[in-house]
Each structure stands twice: as structure tokens, then as C-alpha cells.
Design an enzyme around this catalytic site. Structure first.
Site, PDB file in Angstrom:
ATOM      1  N   HIS A  27      28.707 -78.672 -28.559  1.00 32.35           N
ATOM      2  CA  HIS A  27      28.277 -77.923 -27.377  1.00 32.35           C
ATOM      3  C   HIS A  27      27.519 -78.852 -26.429  1.00 32.35           C
ATOM      4  CE1 HIS A  27      26.244 -75.123 -24.746  1.00 32.35           C
ATOM      5  NE2 HIS A  27      27.227 -74.287 -25.044  1.00 32.35           N
ATOM      6  N   GLU A  55      34.593 -76.113 -21.662  1.00 35.83           N
ATOM      7  CA  GLU A  55      33.434 -75.641 -20.903  1.00 35.83           C
ATOM      8  C   GLU A  55      32.961 -76.737 -19.950  1.00 35.83           C
ATOM      9  OE1 GLU A  55      31.137 -72.389 -23.214  1.00 35.83           O
ATOM     10  OE2 GLU A  55      30.520 -74.315 -24.022  1.00 35.83           O
ATOM     11  N   GLY A 103      25.893 -71.624 -17.345  1.00 31.43           N
ATOM     12  CA  GLY A 103      24.635 -71.035 -16.901  1.00 31.43           C
ATOM     13  C   GLY A 103      24.352 -71.170 -15.409  1.00 31.43           C
ATOM     14  N   GLY A 125      28.091 -67.373 -23.078  1.00 32.59           N
ATOM     15  CA  GLY A 125      26.693 -67.653 -23.402  1.00 32.59           C
ATOM     16  C   GLY A 125      25.777 -66.544 -22.922  1.00 32.59           C
ATOM     17  N   GLY A 126      25.194 -66.731 -21.743  1.00 29.88           N
ATOM     18  CA  GLY A 126      24.197 -65.801 -21.200  1.00 29.88           C
ATOM     19  C   GLY A 126      24.588 -64.334 -21.330  1.00 29.88           C
TER      20      GLY A 126
HETATM   21  P1  PGA Z   1      27.146 -69.388 -20.126  1.00 31.54           P
HETATM   22  O1  PGA Z   1      27.173 -70.362 -21.396  1.00 31.54           O
HETATM   23  O2  PGA Z   1      28.132 -68.293 -20.385  1.00 31.54           O
HETATM   24  O3  PGA Z   1      25.720 -68.879 -20.068  1.00 31.54           O
HETATM   25  O4  PGA Z   1      27.500 -70.214 -18.943  1.00 31.54           O
HETATM   26  C1  PGA Z   1      28.361 -70.707 -22.034  1.00 31.54           C
HETATM   27  C2  PGA Z   1      28.082 -71.601 -23.195  1.00 31.54           C
HETATM   28  O5  PGA Z   1      27.088 -72.349 -23.164  1.00 31.54           O
HETATM   29  O6  PGA Z   1      28.832 -71.604 -24.181  1.00 31.54           O
END
Ligand code: PGA
Length: 232
Positions: free
Chosen positions: A84, A151, A157, A214-215
Site C-alpha cells: 500500500h 491506486e 484521499g 479507503g475513506g
Molecule cells: P481512499 O483510499 O479511498 O480514501 O482514497 C484508498 C486506499 O488507500 O486504499
């Protein structure tokens, strides 16, 4: 079948995690499979049928603060995130260490979810594909039926998301590269600022096998909306 995977990071208190656990939707059918990867402090809430955000690269050693592979096996863990971008950035994890972890997981029949993606600087310098190759090169060789999350670091984020056709091209690149190098068909997810508001647009992408969230995966209302919108 699409995957919807929650990477809850280190974001919730015990009370918040319990509210999520008590209200979230879980699906496992021919259209959608959901997987929640909570903070390891809350793993007991999920009865083992879940994932970890990290694993120790060392086996059977006394490493304060780490989770050993044998502990993961005894907990019934099915998936572990590797590579990650937050661990690459804040814990200085390099591809070599990520490869060690991946190998260990495969040897213990736990599925690694390999996260790859370019930074904003690399994106602006047109280095995306070179970086992806470097992140994939050795690690895919130790994977069995690779599960990969693309990603872009600049999308995590931030609320920024690449255009659909750009995501589609990058996913094609990853799938073709894995096929060429390992003769295996990779499952490739998109991750980075996925929310219930933009997922319908993302669902128009033709070659993506789901999402790493994530969020938005820390809020059961948003999560449940995502579950209802993905894979239909
Ligand atoms: P996010 O994070 O959806 O908050 O952008 C994704 C992740 O870190 O896997």
C-alpha cells in the site's frame, strides 16, 4: 464477479468500528464479493473471515509490534494488503520487502492484495508505466492468480480521480503485463477516492474487477451504498 474491498486503515475508534460492524452489508455471490479489512485491533469482530492491512516479513521471530504469518493463519485470515502506498511512503517499504511478504503469504495460502500506483510527480513525468513495471516485475512472479489494486497515489484521499479511459488503459496495461510475464490472468481493482457519488461513473469502465475503498469504507452508510451500486 467484482470485488469491493474496504481498507479501513487506522481511522476508527472501537465504538465507531462496532457501529460499522453492526450495520454494514456483506455480499458474496456471483456478482459481488465484499471483503472488510479492518484495523488489526478490530480483527476479532470479524471472526477471521477477513483481511489484514500488513504482515511481518519475518517468520516466527520476536518482533514487537508485528503480526506473524502463523498468527494470521491461526486467525483464519484470508487476505493481506501488500505494497500500500502509505506503507511505501511512511514505512519506507521497498519492492524487495513487499516481495518477501507476498511470498510468505502465498506459501501459507493467504491471498496477497498487491497495491501499485504512481505518485503525482511520476505521473507528471510520464513515468507511470515504468513505475508500474518496477512494482509488478518480481512480485507477480511469486503470486498465484494475482489480485492487484491499481491506486494512483495522487488519487488516494484527495477526491481526484483519473478519467475512465485512463484507468481503463492502465488496467489493460497491468493485465497484459502480468499475462506476458507469468501467463496468468490478473484480477485488477481500481482504488483512490472511490465513493458512492463517483462509483456509477467508474462502473462504466469495462475491464475493472472492482474497487479498493479507503475513506468511504469507514462509514457504513457510504459502504452500503457502494455495495448496492457495484457489480449490477
Ligand atoms: P481512499 O483510499 O479511498 O480514501 O482514497 C484508498 C486506499 O488507500 O486504499
Amino acid at each position: 464477479m467484482k470485488y469491493l474491498i474496504a481498507n479501513q486503515k487506522s481511522l476508527m475508534t472501537k465504538e465507531q468500528a462496532k457501529v460499522f460492524k453492526d450495520n454494514y452489508l456483506s455480499v458474496d455471490n456471483d456478482k459481488l464479493k465484499t471483503i472488510v479489512i479492518p484495523s488489526s485491533t478490530y480483527i476479532h469482530m470479524y471472526d477471521g473471515n477477513t483481511g489484514l492491512q500488513n504482515i511481518s516479513p519475518f517468520k516466527n521471530k520476536a518482533y514487537t509490534g508485528e503480526i506473524d504469518i502463523d498468527q494470521a493463519v491461526s486467525l483464519g485470515i484470508k487476505y493481506v494488503l501488500v505494497g500500500h502506498s502509505e506503507r511505501r511512503a511512511y514505512n519506507q517499504e521497498k519492492n524487495q520487502e513487499i516481495c518477501l511478504k507476498t511470498r510468505l503469504l502465498v506459501e501459507h495460502n493467504i491471498k496477497p492484495i498487491l497495491c501499485v500506483g504512481e505518485t503525482l510527480e511520476q505521473y507528471k513525468n510520464n513515468e507511470k508505466f515504468t513505475i508500474l513495471e518496477k512494482q509488478l516485475k518480481h512480485i507477480i512472479k511469486v503470486m498465484d492468480k494475482p489480485l492487484i489494486a491499481y491506486e494512483p497515489v495522487w488519487a488516494i484521499g484527495t477526491g481526484l480521480i483519473p478519467e475512465n479511459d485512463e484507468i481503463e488503459k492502465t488496467i489493460s496495461f497491468i493485465k497484459e503485463y502480468v499475462l506476458k510475464e507469468t501467463n496468468q490472468e490478473a484480477v485488477v481493482l481500481y482504488g483512490g477516492s472511490v465513493t458512492p457519488d463517483n462509483v456509477e461513473q467508474l462502473e462504466r469502465i469495462t475491464n475493472n474487477d472492482g474497487y479498493l475503498v479507503g475513506g468511504a469504507s469507514n462509514d457504513y452508510i457510504k459502504w452500503n451504498k457502494l455495495v448496492n451500486k457495484v457489480g449490477n
